[in-house]
Design an enzyme around this catalytic site. Structure first.
Site, PDB file in Angstrom:
ATOM      1  N   HIS A 434      69.113 -42.427  62.562  1.00  0.00           N
ATOM      2  CA  HIS A 434      69.646 -42.627  63.915  1.00  0.00           C
ATOM      3  C   HIS A 434      68.636 -42.251  65.006  1.00  0.00           C
ATOM      4  O   HIS A 434      68.878 -42.505  66.189  1.00  0.00           O
ATOM      5  CB  HIS A 434      70.932 -41.815  64.090  1.00  0.00           C
ATOM      6  CG  HIS A 434      71.921 -42.457  65.006  1.00  0.00           C
ATOM      7  ND1 HIS A 434      71.618 -43.515  65.823  1.00  0.00           N
ATOM      8  CD2 HIS A 434      73.235 -42.190  65.227  1.00  0.00           C
ATOM      9  CE1 HIS A 434      72.678 -43.871  66.519  1.00  0.00           C
ATOM     10  NE2 HIS A 434      73.682 -43.076  66.186  1.00  0.00           N
ATOM     11  N   ASP A 438      69.941 -47.624  66.117  1.00  0.00           N
ATOM     12  CA  ASP A 438      71.277 -47.420  66.659  1.00  0.00           C
ATOM     13  C   ASP A 438      72.297 -48.217  65.851  1.00  0.00           C
ATOM     14  O   ASP A 438      71.945 -49.118  65.074  1.00  0.00           O
ATOM     15  CB  ASP A 438      71.327 -47.839  68.131  1.00  0.00           C
ATOM     16  CG  ASP A 438      70.482 -46.920  69.006  1.00  0.00           C
ATOM     17  OD1 ASP A 438      70.402 -45.721  68.696  1.00  0.00           O
ATOM     18  OD2 ASP A 438      69.890 -47.415  69.989  1.00  0.00           O
TER      19      ASP A 438
END
Length: 460
Positions: A434, A438
């Protein structure tokens, strides 16, 4: 004339190696290309051949020592022309390559929290868990640190009860055989002085504690004390490396997972249609894996940010798609790499995977075969594997894990109306970093890989 034996470059990502075992000793006469030493790296193990004929004048590096590429390991006093001819005439056959012992470390391990780390030479004192101090040699301290052994549990047969390397090795051997070593397990000392230990034979620590930096200052996890009947199996080098790699990945990359349901009916029909002809032409069976790999590569072309690596505070989008294929072995997981997969057909990918599989099975895999991956595909098995989230293979930013392929009733649309049909289904699970990826990007990539596999527009 002297010849230096140096640590070789064993792969583009290998910068150091550990001396696992010397196959010769000082004073031995050796021939050119005769194996001299076993080297262990975080990727593979290998033997270093002699660069020339002569006599081993000096061994510079000790077993267990980790040295950079180019460092001197030994010095060979080169023989004259006449002597060389004699050496070649009576040269002993090189010993067959032995598999490395299971208890050697895969990489240079982090020291445990006990104050027992050796440095320099001579004898050092260490405070045991039972209180008080005992004197240990650097070799014993290093060996205990690597194996996670509390030296206060080890009976010593040396002068003043000192623990020798032989004592520690006997203790480890007893643990591996499932016993619980104690003072009674120690043989009579060679110096004629009887030694005894008041520690009970039922206590033995053989579990490595992670460094406190990984757990928070002041925290020490509980350590299980093996009892009679327990089986103690020390980590192999590869298992230690896998453990360290997995812990590093989980503590450095914020993992996020997402799952897609994939109808692979068309892909399985395509495989079934071509498998016999493919096997006759290529000499090996066509599995479902190359189809999944080809779909992954196509999706990576469309979403290049998934084919990236984190370097410091930057993300580097890789030019080539070097697809890692996770493969299981008796000693643990390996991830050989299909290089420049973006330019390969499905058949080319299948050939590359089969070549790597054979190398792994025949234990011919090299460091370069395992280096440079930019994304990984994992297939842990077809049975009992609905889906699961794999740990990212650093420094990559994503890994795709295949689930079980199974026929299930699903709702489909036929001539504008809903109907229940039997389809071959599979789950694909994506783990992504992450810091770089995204949710929208991760989901789009996974959706596209699934649709490519469903369409099964592959040329076989």
């Amino acid at each position: 004339m002297a010849i230096d034996v140096t640590m070789p470059q064993m792969g583009e990502s290998i910068v150091e190696g550990t001396i696992a075992k010397w196959l010769v000793k000082e004073g031995d006469v050796v021939t050119e290309d005769q194996p001299l030493v076993e080297i262990s790296t975080d990727k593979v193990d290998t033997e270093i051949p002699s660069p020339g004929a002569g006599r081993i004048a000096k061994i510079v590096a000790a077993e267990g020592q980790t040295l950079p590429v180019g460092a001197t390991l030994a010095v060979i006093e080169q023989a004259g022309a006449e002597t060389t001819a004699k050496l070649k005439a009576v040269a002993p056959k090189a010993a067959p390559k032995a598999e490395p012992p299971a208890d050697r470390p895969a990489v240079k391990p982090a020291p445990p929290p006990q104050p027992m780390q050796a440095a320099g030479v001579g004898v050092h004192e260490a405070v045991s868990e039972a209180g008080g101090s005992r004197r240990f040699s650097p070799v014993v301290l290093k060996m205990a640190a690597e194996e996670g052994i509390d030296l206060s549990r080890v009976p010593g047969t040396g002068i003043g009860g000192r623990v020798s390397k032989r004592d520690l090795q006997r203790y480890l051997d007893s643990l591996r055989k499932g016993g619980v070593p104690g003072a009674a397990a120690a043989p009579a000392p060679t110096n004629g002085v009887a030694q005894s230990s008041s520690r009970p034979a039922s206590t033995a620590a053989a579990t490595t504690q992670p460094p406190p930096a990984q757990l928070g200052a002041g925290f020490r996890p509980p350590v299980y004390q093996p009892i009679e009947g327990d089986i103690v199996e020390p980590f192999t080098r590869r298992r230690k490396f896998i453990a360290e790699h997995m812990v590093f990945s989980k503590t450095h990359s914020p993992h996020v997972g997402t799952v897609a349901e994939v109808d692979v009916t068309n892909a399985m029909r395509l495989r079934e249609k071509h498998k016999d002809e493919f096997a006759r032409r290529e000499g090996f069976s066509l599995t479902f894996l190359p189809l999944a790999a080809a779909a992954t590569v196509r999706a990576l072309k469309e979403f290049p940010r998934m084919n990236a690596s984190v370097v410091g505070d930057s993300v580097v989008t890789r030019r080539e798609i070097n697809l890692g294929i996770a493969m299981d072995t008796d000693e643990g997981l390996l991830v050989p790499v299909v290089r420049a997969a973006e330019g390969m057909s499905v058949v080319g990918i299948a050939r590359a995977i089969e070549g790597l599989r054979r190398k792994v099975a025949e234990k011919r895999i090299a460091a370069d075969d395992l280096a440079g991956g930019s994304f990984t595909l994992s297939n842990p098995g077809r049975e009992g594997n609905l889906y699961g989230f794999a740990i990212i293979n650093q420094p990559q930013v994503g890994i795709l894990r295949m689930g079980e392929v199974k026929k299930r009733p699903v709702v489909v649309e036929v001539d504008g109306a809903d109907a229940i049909a039997i389809r071959t289904m599979m789950y694909l699970a994506l783990s992504y970093d992450h810091r770089v990826v995204d949710g929208v990007l991760g989901n789009r990539f996974l959706y596209r890989a699934a649709r490519i596999l469903e369409e099964a527009d592959f040329e076989l």
